[in-house]
Design a protein around this motif. Sequence first.
Motif, PDB file in Angstrom:
ATOM      1  N   ASP A  57       0.831  -1.209   0.000  1.00 19.10           N
ATOM      2  CA  ASP A  57       0.000   0.000   0.000  1.00 19.10           C
ATOM      3  C   ASP A  57       0.867   1.261   0.000  1.00 19.10           C
ATOM      4  O   ASP A  57       0.551   2.255  -0.676  1.00 19.10           O
ATOM      5  N   LEU A  58       1.954   1.204   0.760  1.00 22.34           N
ATOM      6  CA  LEU A  58       2.864   2.355   0.847  1.00 22.34           C
ATOM      7  C   LEU A  58       3.495   2.650  -0.516  1.00 22.34           C
ATOM      8  O   LEU A  58       3.569   3.808  -0.951  1.00 22.34           O
ATOM      9  N   ALA A  59       3.931   1.584  -1.211  1.00 19.91           N
ATOM     10  CA  ALA A  59       4.563   1.745  -2.522  1.00 19.91           C
ATOM     11  C   ALA A  59       3.567   2.307  -3.539  1.00 19.91           C
ATOM     12  O   ALA A  59       3.901   3.170  -4.360  1.00 19.91           O
ATOM     13  N   GLU A  60       2.319   1.839  -3.474  1.00 16.28           N
ATOM     14  CA  GLU A  60       1.293   2.309  -4.411  1.00 16.28           C
ATOM     15  C   GLU A  60       0.957   3.786  -4.148  1.00 16.28           C
ATOM     16  O   GLU A  60       0.785   4.567  -5.097  1.00 16.28           O
ATOM     17  N   ALA A  61       0.881   4.146  -2.861  1.00 22.01           N
ATOM     18  CA  ALA A  61       0.592   5.541  -2.516  1.00 22.01           C
ATOM     19  C   ALA A  61       1.732   6.456  -2.955  1.00 22.01           C
ATOM     20  O   ALA A  61       1.507   7.565  -3.457  1.00 22.01           O
ATOM     21  N   GLN A  62       2.953   5.972  -2.806  1.00 25.89           N
ATOM     22  CA  GLN A  62       4.126   6.761  -3.209  1.00 25.89           C
ATOM     23  C   GLN A  62       4.128   7.005  -4.712  1.00 25.89           C
ATOM     24  O   GLN A  62       4.474   8.101  -5.185  1.00 25.89           O
ATOM     25  N   ALA A  63       3.709   5.989  -5.474  1.00 17.78           N
ATOM     26  CA  ALA A  63       3.667   6.109  -6.933  1.00 17.78           C
ATOM     27  C   ALA A  63       2.619   7.129  -7.380  1.00 17.78           C
ATOM     28  O   ALA A  63       2.768   7.769  -8.436  1.00 17.78           O
ATOM     29  N   LEU A  64       1.564   7.295  -6.570  1.00 14.50           N
ATOM     30  CA  LEU A  64       0.480   8.224  -6.932  1.00 14.50           C
ATOM     31  C   LEU A  64       0.749   9.669  -6.495  1.00 14.50           C
ATOM     32  O   LEU A  64      -0.024  10.571  -6.823  1.00 14.50           O
ATOM     33  N   LEU A  65       1.819   9.892  -5.742  1.00 15.07           N
ATOM     34  CA  LEU A  65       2.119  11.250  -5.268  1.00 15.07           C
ATOM     35  C   LEU A  65       2.395  12.231  -6.408  1.00 15.07           C
ATOM     36  O   LEU A  65       2.200  13.441  -6.266  1.00 15.07           O
ATOM     37  N   SER A  66       2.860  11.687  -7.540  1.00 12.27           N
ATOM     38  CA  SER A  66       3.173  12.554  -8.685  1.00 12.27           C
ATOM     39  C   SER A  66       1.943  12.899  -9.522  1.00 12.27           C
ATOM     40  O   SER A  66       2.012  13.713 -10.448  1.00 12.27           O
ATOM     41  N   ASP A  67       0.796  12.250  -9.208  1.00 13.63           N
ATOM     42  CA  ASP A  67      -0.452  12.510  -9.935  1.00 13.63           C
ATOM     43  C   ASP A  67      -1.191  13.664  -9.239  1.00 13.63           C
ATOM     44  O   ASP A  67      -1.654  13.510  -8.108  1.00 13.63           O
ATOM     45  N   PRO A  68      -1.330  14.828  -9.901  1.00 10.96           N
ATOM     46  CA  PRO A  68      -1.975  15.999  -9.265  1.00 10.96           C
ATOM     47  C   PRO A  68      -3.387  15.709  -8.760  1.00 10.96           C
ATOM     48  O   PRO A  68      -3.799  16.224  -7.723  1.00 10.96           O
ATOM     49  N   ASP A  69      -4.132  14.869  -9.501  1.00 10.47           N
ATOM     50  CA  ASP A  69      -5.507  14.573  -9.109  1.00 10.47           C
ATOM     51  C   ASP A  69      -5.589  13.660  -7.876  1.00 10.47           C
ATOM     52  O   ASP A  69      -6.598  13.654  -7.173  1.00 10.47           O
ATOM     53  N   MET A  70      -4.539  12.866  -7.644  1.00  5.52           N
ATOM     54  CA  MET A  70      -4.555  11.876  -6.563  1.00  5.52           C
ATOM     55  C   MET A  70      -3.625  12.234  -5.411  1.00  5.52           C
ATOM     56  O   MET A  70      -3.556  11.499  -4.415  1.00  5.52           O
ATOM     57  N   LYS A  71      -2.935  13.365  -5.545  1.00  5.72           N
ATOM     58  CA  LYS A  71      -1.871  13.687  -4.595  1.00  5.72           C
ATOM     59  C   LYS A  71      -2.364  13.753  -3.143  1.00  5.72           C
ATOM     60  O   LYS A  71      -1.756  13.155  -2.237  1.00  5.72           O
ATOM     61  N   ASP A  72      -3.460  14.464  -2.881  1.00  4.20           N
ATOM     62  CA  ASP A  72      -3.954  14.624  -1.512  1.00  4.20           C
ATOM     63  C   ASP A  72      -4.331  13.282  -0.886  1.00  4.20           C
ATOM     64  O   ASP A  72      -3.969  12.976   0.263  1.00  4.20           O
ATOM     65  N   LEU A  73      -5.068  12.486  -1.666  1.00  3.11           N
ATOM     66  CA  LEU A  73      -5.481  11.156  -1.188  1.00  3.11           C
ATOM     67  C   LEU A  73      -4.268  10.249  -0.970  1.00  3.11           C
ATOM     68  O   LEU A  73      -4.185   9.508   0.011  1.00  3.11           O
ATOM     69  N   ALA A  74      -3.308  10.345  -1.912  1.00  2.00           N
ATOM     70  CA  ALA A  74      -2.103   9.515  -1.831  1.00  2.00           C
ATOM     71  C   ALA A  74      -1.270   9.891  -0.604  1.00  2.00           C
ATOM     72  O   ALA A  74      -0.715   9.016   0.073  1.00  2.00           O
ATOM     73  N   GLN A  75      -1.175  11.189  -0.316  1.00  2.54           N
ATOM     74  CA  GLN A  75      -0.404  11.636   0.853  1.00  2.54           C
ATOM     75  C   GLN A  75      -1.006  11.095   2.151  1.00  2.54           C
ATOM     76  O   GLN A  75      -0.291  10.666   3.058  1.00  2.54           O
TER      77      GLN A  75
END
Length: 353
Positions: A57-75
């Motif tokens: 889950d941590l790796a998947e969230a880290q990969a989504l940090l660069s997506d502007p639309d998903m950044k807040d949720l990913a953080q």
Amino acid sequence: MLEKLQAIEQRYEEAEARLSAPETYEDPALVAKLNREQKELAPLVETYRKYRGRKKDLAEAQALLSDPDMKDLAQEEFALAKEDLEGLEENLKLLLLPTDPNDGKNVIVEIRAGVGGEEAALFAGSLFRMYSMYAVGKNWTVETDSLSETELGGIKEICFTISGDGAFSRLKFESGVHRVQRVPETESGGRIHTSTVTVAVLPEVDEVDFHLDPADVEMQVFRASGAGGQHVNKTSSAVRLIHKPSGTVVECQQERSQFQNRDKAMRLLASRLWEAEREKQETAMTEQRRTQVGSGMRNERIRTYNFPQGRLTDHRIGMTLYRLGAVMDGDLDEIIDGLVTADRAERLKASEE
């Protein structure tokens, strides 16, 4: 650590596969062994699988940090997963500590009145009641193996077996000297007396753990007796076993059958001899660390029960409780949890040095 966890998970899965094989059930001893192994490994394997899942889950969230639309949720998910991983890692370290191979066994408890005459004997009876009530609360069974009483209803010496899942793991820290401070019923002046009782807690061992050569054991039979020497059995069903090489003597007189008493006495003798051998080995290992909760030797004062103040103090971990009445009624979990936690913390500290 991860390699070790992978190997443990593999052992767990192998035990699971063998248990599902029809031919395994032709060997009841093997089934019991595999079930025991699975049960011991299950908490570690389950925690490791949660750890692995949160790491993903941590790796998947880290990969989504660069997506502007998903950044807040990913953080948010990244922070939660990181926090969970830290907690799971601490749990894994604790679970990886070597376990006592005797933790799952039944226990043989011996209580003896020490200093204090009749008052010590009365308190020995109070401790027997306390442990019996604790066992009932855990759905364990209590069987008296031998008993020597006083005229006033106290106990000079009692040996009993507590059978139940994890009994030794919960009661093993009870070995030692228990000190009581109270006004005896026989004291007319209201003075507080200090008495002591010794408690020994042994794991119930079997032939696999300790080989006892029957040729080394002399058996004597006698009539069971109660307080004041009154016979409670007209036949010679009570059994006394003498281990000739060591001089160790055990008795069992509570069962009606000589065979049952002999069987119980043999188990008690094996446990005592096993314990004596263990103590000898530990004494020889002079560099061995002594844990915070103490060695558990019988000559070590571990606890004080102060009745006038309603206070109990466990000297090994500095725990003081002001609810002595509840403790004497078998409410021991808070004390035992404290001892288990202190033991784990000390062993974790030792493993990291």
